[in-house]
Scaffold this motif. Structure first.
Motif, PDB file in Angstrom:
ATOM      1  N   THR A 173       3.617 -18.940   8.216  1.00 15.90           N
ATOM      2  CA  THR A 173       4.905 -18.260   8.120  1.00 15.90           C
ATOM      3  C   THR A 173       5.043 -17.564   6.778  1.00 15.90           C
ATOM      4  N   ALA A 174       4.681 -18.229   5.696  1.00 12.48           N
ATOM      5  CA  ALA A 174       4.763 -17.634   4.357  1.00 12.48           C
ATOM      6  C   ALA A 174       3.810 -16.451   4.236  1.00 12.48           C
ATOM      7  N   SER A 175       2.615 -16.616   4.756  1.00  6.90           N
ATOM      8  CA  SER A 175       1.624 -15.547   4.706  1.00  6.90           C
ATOM      9  C   SER A 175       2.115 -14.324   5.477  1.00  6.90           C
ATOM     10  N   GLU A 176       2.692 -14.551   6.631  1.00  9.65           N
ATOM     11  CA  GLU A 176       3.214 -13.441   7.443  1.00  9.65           C
ATOM     12  C   GLU A 176       4.392 -12.766   6.743  1.00  9.65           C
ATOM     13  N   TRP A 177       5.239 -13.573   6.080  1.00  9.21           N
ATOM     14  CA  TRP A 177       6.366 -13.017   5.338  1.00  9.21           C
ATOM     15  C   TRP A 177       5.868 -12.041   4.272  1.00  9.21           C
ATOM     16  N   LEU A 178       4.836 -12.446   3.520  1.00 11.25           N
ATOM     17  CA  LEU A 178       4.301 -11.583   2.473  1.00 11.25           C
ATOM     18  C   LEU A 178       3.698 -10.315   3.079  1.00 11.25           C
ATOM     19  N   TYR A 179       3.002 -10.458   4.203  1.00 10.66           N
ATOM     20  CA  TYR A 179       2.394  -9.319   4.879  1.00 10.66           C
ATOM     21  C   TYR A 179       3.459  -8.296   5.277  1.00 10.66           C
ATOM     22  N   GLU A 180       4.563  -8.787   5.837  1.00  8.17           N
ATOM     23  CA  GLU A 180       5.644  -7.878   6.238  1.00  8.17           C
ATOM     24  C   GLU A 180       6.276  -7.195   5.030  1.00  8.17           C
ATOM     25  N   ARG A 181       6.492  -7.934   3.943  1.00  7.62           N
ATOM     26  CA  ARG A 181       7.052  -7.334   2.720  1.00  7.62           C
ATOM     27  C   ARG A 181       6.115  -6.267   2.173  1.00  7.62           C
ATOM     28  N   TYR A 182       4.817  -6.513   2.280  1.00  9.63           N
ATOM     29  CA  TYR A 182       3.835  -5.550   1.788  1.00  9.63           C
ATOM     30  C   TYR A 182       3.988  -4.216   2.516  1.00  9.63           C
ATOM     31  N   TRP A 183       4.076  -4.252   3.836  1.00 10.20           N
ATOM     32  CA  TRP A 183       4.165  -2.993   4.583  1.00 10.20           C
ATOM     33  C   TRP A 183       5.501  -2.307   4.359  1.00 10.20           C
ATOM     34  N   ASP A 184       6.579  -3.060   4.179  1.00  8.97           N
ATOM     35  CA  ASP A 184       7.860  -2.458   3.802  1.00  8.97           C
ATOM     36  C   ASP A 184       7.726  -1.759   2.448  1.00  8.97           C
ATOM     37  N   PHE A 185       7.065  -2.426   1.511  1.00 11.61           N
ATOM     38  CA  PHE A 185       6.845  -1.897   0.173  1.00 11.61           C
ATOM     39  C   PHE A 185       6.020  -0.613   0.225  1.00 11.61           C
ATOM     40  N   ARG A 186       4.927  -0.651   0.974  1.00 11.87           N
ATOM     41  CA  ARG A 186       4.058   0.536   1.094  1.00 11.87           C
ATOM     42  C   ARG A 186       4.814   1.719   1.697  1.00 11.87           C
ATOM     43  N   LYS A 187       5.580   1.476   2.731  1.00 10.35           N
ATOM     44  CA  LYS A 187       6.348   2.544   3.378  1.00 10.35           C
ATOM     45  C   LYS A 187       7.327   3.162   2.381  1.00 10.35           C
ATOM     46  N   THR A 188       8.001   2.316   1.615  1.00  5.89           N
ATOM     47  CA  THR A 188       8.956   2.805   0.626  1.00  5.89           C
ATOM     48  C   THR A 188       8.246   3.590  -0.465  1.00  5.89           C
ATOM     49  N   GLN A 189       7.085   3.108  -0.899  1.00  2.63           N
ATOM     50  CA  GLN A 189       6.298   3.843  -1.899  1.00  2.63           C
ATOM     51  C   GLN A 189       5.940   5.232  -1.391  1.00  2.63           C
ATOM     52  N   GLN A 190       5.512   5.310  -0.155  1.00  4.33           N
ATOM     53  CA  GLN A 190       5.093   6.590   0.417  1.00  4.33           C
ATOM     54  C   GLN A 190       6.257   7.565   0.549  1.00  4.33           C
ATOM     55  N   GLN A 191       7.463   7.036   0.727  1.00  2.00           N
ATOM     56  CA  GLN A 191       8.643   7.897   0.817  1.00  2.00           C
ATOM     57  C   GLN A 191       9.018   8.460  -0.551  1.00  2.00           C
ATOM     58  N   GLY A 192       8.480   7.843  -1.606  1.00  2.00           N
ATOM     59  CA  GLY A 192       8.654   8.377  -2.947  1.00  2.00           C
ATOM     60  C   GLY A 192      10.005   8.143  -3.587  1.00  2.00           C
ATOM     61  N   THR A 217      -4.856 -12.232   0.375  1.00  2.00           N
ATOM     62  CA  THR A 217      -6.243 -12.388  -0.080  1.00  2.00           C
ATOM     63  C   THR A 217      -6.592 -11.351  -1.136  1.00  2.00           C
ATOM     64  N   ASP A 218      -5.990 -10.170  -1.049  1.00  2.00           N
ATOM     65  CA  ASP A 218      -6.237  -9.168  -2.094  1.00  2.00           C
ATOM     66  C   ASP A 218      -5.791  -9.689  -3.458  1.00  2.00           C
ATOM     67  N   ILE A 219      -4.652 -10.388  -3.491  1.00  2.00           N
ATOM     68  CA  ILE A 219      -4.120 -10.898  -4.754  1.00  2.00           C
ATOM     69  C   ILE A 219      -4.875 -12.135  -5.224  1.00  2.00           C
ATOM     70  N   VAL A 220      -5.014 -13.139  -4.353  1.00  7.54           N
ATOM     71  CA  VAL A 220      -5.515 -14.434  -4.824  1.00  7.54           C
ATOM     72  C   VAL A 220      -7.030 -14.588  -4.742  1.00  7.54           C
ATOM     73  N   VAL A 221      -7.692 -13.892  -3.840  1.00  3.88           N
ATOM     74  CA  VAL A 221      -9.149 -14.026  -3.711  1.00  3.88           C
ATOM     75  C   VAL A 221      -9.859 -12.924  -4.485  1.00  3.88           C
ATOM     76  N   HIS A 222      -9.416 -11.691  -4.277  1.00  3.71           N
ATOM     77  CA  HIS A 222     -10.114 -10.544  -4.864  1.00  3.71           C
ATOM     78  C   HIS A 222      -9.507 -10.095  -6.198  1.00  3.71           C
ATOM     79  N   ASN A 223      -8.389 -10.722  -6.582  1.00  3.73           N
ATOM     80  CA  ASN A 223      -7.723 -10.423  -7.849  1.00  3.73           C
ATOM     81  C   ASN A 223      -7.350  -8.948  -7.991  1.00  3.73           C
ATOM     82  N   HIS A 224      -6.965  -8.334  -6.873  1.00  3.31           N
ATOM     83  CA  HIS A 224      -6.526  -6.939  -6.887  1.00  3.31           C
ATOM     84  C   HIS A 224      -5.027  -6.881  -7.146  1.00  3.31           C
ATOM     85  N   GLU A 225      -4.605  -5.786  -7.741  1.00  2.49           N
ATOM     86  CA  GLU A 225      -3.174  -5.570  -7.916  1.00  2.49           C
ATOM     87  C   GLU A 225      -2.615  -5.010  -6.612  1.00  2.49           C
TER      88      GLU A 225
END
Length: 93
Positions: free
Chosen positions: A43-62, A12-20
């Motif tokens: 299932t697709a929505s949950e897949w994206l949600y899981e990828r997002y948190w993996d991405f965030r964790k990796t970002q935080q690790q720097g 929803t951040d991407i498609v509704v609120h147009n956030h990056e």
């Protein structure tokens, strides 16, 4: 409980609120798939949600190389889904 406000879900951040969320081109592919109806699947929505948190964790690790690797993988996967969706559409006359 999510209520559709910004920050509740990356989809929803991407498609509704147009956030990056992931940045271009990944966010653009998510929008394209949304226009084709893919994200109607829980299932697709949950897949994206899981990828997002993996991405965030990796970002935080720097670890920039790992962040880039994840984005390339996401882009590749979503590009494949866009192609699959386009191939499954009946030809226009």
């Amino acid at each position: 409980m999510p209520n559709g406000k910004p920050g509740d879900h990356p989809l929803t951040d991407i498609v509704v609120h147009n956030h990056e969320v992931f940045g271009s081109p990944v966010d653009d592919l998510v929008r394209e798939l949304d226009a084709g109806g893919l994200w109607a699947s829980p299932t697709a929505s949950e897949w994206l949600y899981e990828r997002y948190w993996d991405f965030r964790k990796t970002q935080q690790q720097g670890v920039e190389s790992e962040v880039r690797r994840m984005l390339v993988h996401l882009e590749s996967t979503l590009t494949g889904e866009v192609q699959r969706l386009n191939d499954s559409r009946p030809p226009t006359l």
